[in-house]
Write a protein that holds these residues in place. Sequence first.
Motif, PDB file in Angstrom:
ATOM      1  N   VAL A   1       0.872  -1.165   0.000  1.00  0.00           N
ATOM      2  CA  VAL A   1       0.000   0.000   0.000  1.00  0.00           C
ATOM      3  C   VAL A   1       0.914   1.221   0.000  1.00  0.00           C
ATOM      4  O   VAL A   1       1.829   1.324   0.815  1.00  0.00           O
ATOM      5  CB  VAL A   1      -0.935   0.024   1.228  1.00  0.00           C
ATOM      6  N   VAL A   2       0.669   2.123  -0.938  1.00  0.00           N
ATOM      7  CA  VAL A   2       1.409   3.380  -0.997  1.00  0.00           C
ATOM      8  C   VAL A   2       0.455   4.485  -0.589  1.00  0.00           C
ATOM      9  O   VAL A   2      -0.595   4.669  -1.218  1.00  0.00           O
ATOM     10  CB  VAL A   2       1.984   3.642  -2.407  1.00  0.00           C
ATOM     11  N   PRO A  23       4.701  -3.971   8.615  1.00  0.00           N
ATOM     12  CA  PRO A  23       5.741  -2.945   8.624  1.00  0.00           C
ATOM     13  C   PRO A  23       5.312  -1.689   7.864  1.00  0.00           C
ATOM     14  O   PRO A  23       4.600  -1.774   6.853  1.00  0.00           O
ATOM     15  CB  PRO A  23       6.925  -3.606   7.924  1.00  0.00           C
ATOM     16  N   ILE A  24       5.746  -0.552   8.377  1.00  0.00           N
ATOM     17  CA  ILE A  24       5.471   0.739   7.757  1.00  0.00           C
ATOM     18  C   ILE A  24       6.784   1.453   7.512  1.00  0.00           C
ATOM     19  O   ILE A  24       7.644   1.506   8.388  1.00  0.00           O
ATOM     20  CB  ILE A  24       4.566   1.608   8.649  1.00  0.00           C
ATOM     21  N   VAL A  62      -2.877   4.132   8.432  1.00  0.00           N
ATOM     22  CA  VAL A  62      -1.571   4.051   9.108  1.00  0.00           C
ATOM     23  C   VAL A  62      -1.749   3.501  10.514  1.00  0.00           C
ATOM     24  O   VAL A  62      -1.038   2.576  10.929  1.00  0.00           O
ATOM     25  CB  VAL A  62      -0.861   5.430   9.131  1.00  0.00           C
ATOM     26  N   LEU A  63      -2.704   4.038  11.257  1.00  0.00           N
ATOM     27  CA  LEU A  63      -2.897   3.572  12.633  1.00  0.00           C
ATOM     28  C   LEU A  63      -3.356   2.127  12.683  1.00  0.00           C
ATOM     29  O   LEU A  63      -2.959   1.369  13.564  1.00  0.00           O
ATOM     30  CB  LEU A  63      -3.890   4.467  13.359  1.00  0.00           C
ATOM     31  N   THR A  64      -4.182   1.724  11.734  1.00  0.00           N
ATOM     32  CA  THR A  64      -4.643   0.346  11.692  1.00  0.00           C
ATOM     33  C   THR A  64      -3.489  -0.605  11.396  1.00  0.00           C
ATOM     34  O   THR A  64      -3.356  -1.654  12.015  1.00  0.00           O
ATOM     35  CB  THR A  64      -5.735   0.184  10.612  1.00  0.00           C
ATOM     36  N   ILE A  84       3.984   1.961   2.531  1.00  0.00           N
ATOM     37  CA  ILE A  84       4.975   3.016   2.287  1.00  0.00           C
ATOM     38  C   ILE A  84       4.229   4.338   2.285  1.00  0.00           C
ATOM     39  O   ILE A  84       3.281   4.512   1.515  1.00  0.00           O
ATOM     40  CB  ILE A  84       5.698   2.827   0.939  1.00  0.00           C
ATOM     41  N   VAL A  85       4.640   5.254   3.146  1.00  0.00           N
ATOM     42  CA  VAL A  85       4.060   6.594   3.185  1.00  0.00           C
ATOM     43  C   VAL A  85       5.059   7.530   2.525  1.00  0.00           C
ATOM     44  O   VAL A  85       6.137   7.784   3.066  1.00  0.00           O
ATOM     45  CB  VAL A  85       3.748   7.046   4.622  1.00  0.00           C
ATOM     46  N   ALA A  86       4.713   8.005   1.323  1.00  0.00           N
ATOM     47  CA  ALA A  86       5.652   8.825   0.553  1.00  0.00           C
ATOM     48  C   ALA A  86       4.888   9.826  -0.305  1.00  0.00           C
ATOM     49  O   ALA A  86       4.119   9.398  -1.162  1.00  0.00           O
ATOM     50  CB  ALA A  86       6.526   7.934  -0.327  1.00  0.00           C
TER      51      ALA A  86
END
Length: 183
Positions: A8-9, A118-119, A110-112, A85-87
């Motif tokens: 997931v991006v 892994p994040i 994100v919290l879930t 991935i948070v980008a």
Amino acid sequence: MFRDRTVVVAVTAGIAAYKSAMIVRELKNQNAEVLVIMTPGATKFITTLTLETLSQNPVAVDMFDRENKWSLEHIALADRADLLIVAPATANIIGKAANGIADDLVSTTVLTMMSTIPILFAPAMNNRMWENKIVQRNIQNLDSLGVHFIGPVEGRLADGRTGIGRMADINDILAEAREIIRR
């Protein structure tokens, strides 16, 4: 390495959002299933159409959008994904995640996922924001919870100045993502 993996991006509202398209494209080139979620502000920097075309999947922006069936099941993404991935990871999403705020699709996801998969955050912001003690404290909090970070790096920033705040190179982000999945 990404074959048979679901990534997931999450794209947030920063000038580096255009680089998320390259991340999605490269993940697809490496045979990943890519699901993209965006903050509403991110759509001001890059379109959902671009990311839908590259990911070959619908892009979700609104948690309550009835058109995207899987966007209603944002919690179910945690069951499907191998990595988030948070980008770009803005100061805003870092602060929300560090303080348990879930007020949009990205922050809720994100919290879930924080307790299940892994994040990887790829921060990008003005150097003065990056150096802010509150931002640094939020990063330390997330790091202590097992969230991974790559970057930012030094370079020319959106305001024309040079400093630490540019999102890490796409290849470095993908290399870190591969390493995280290997563990």
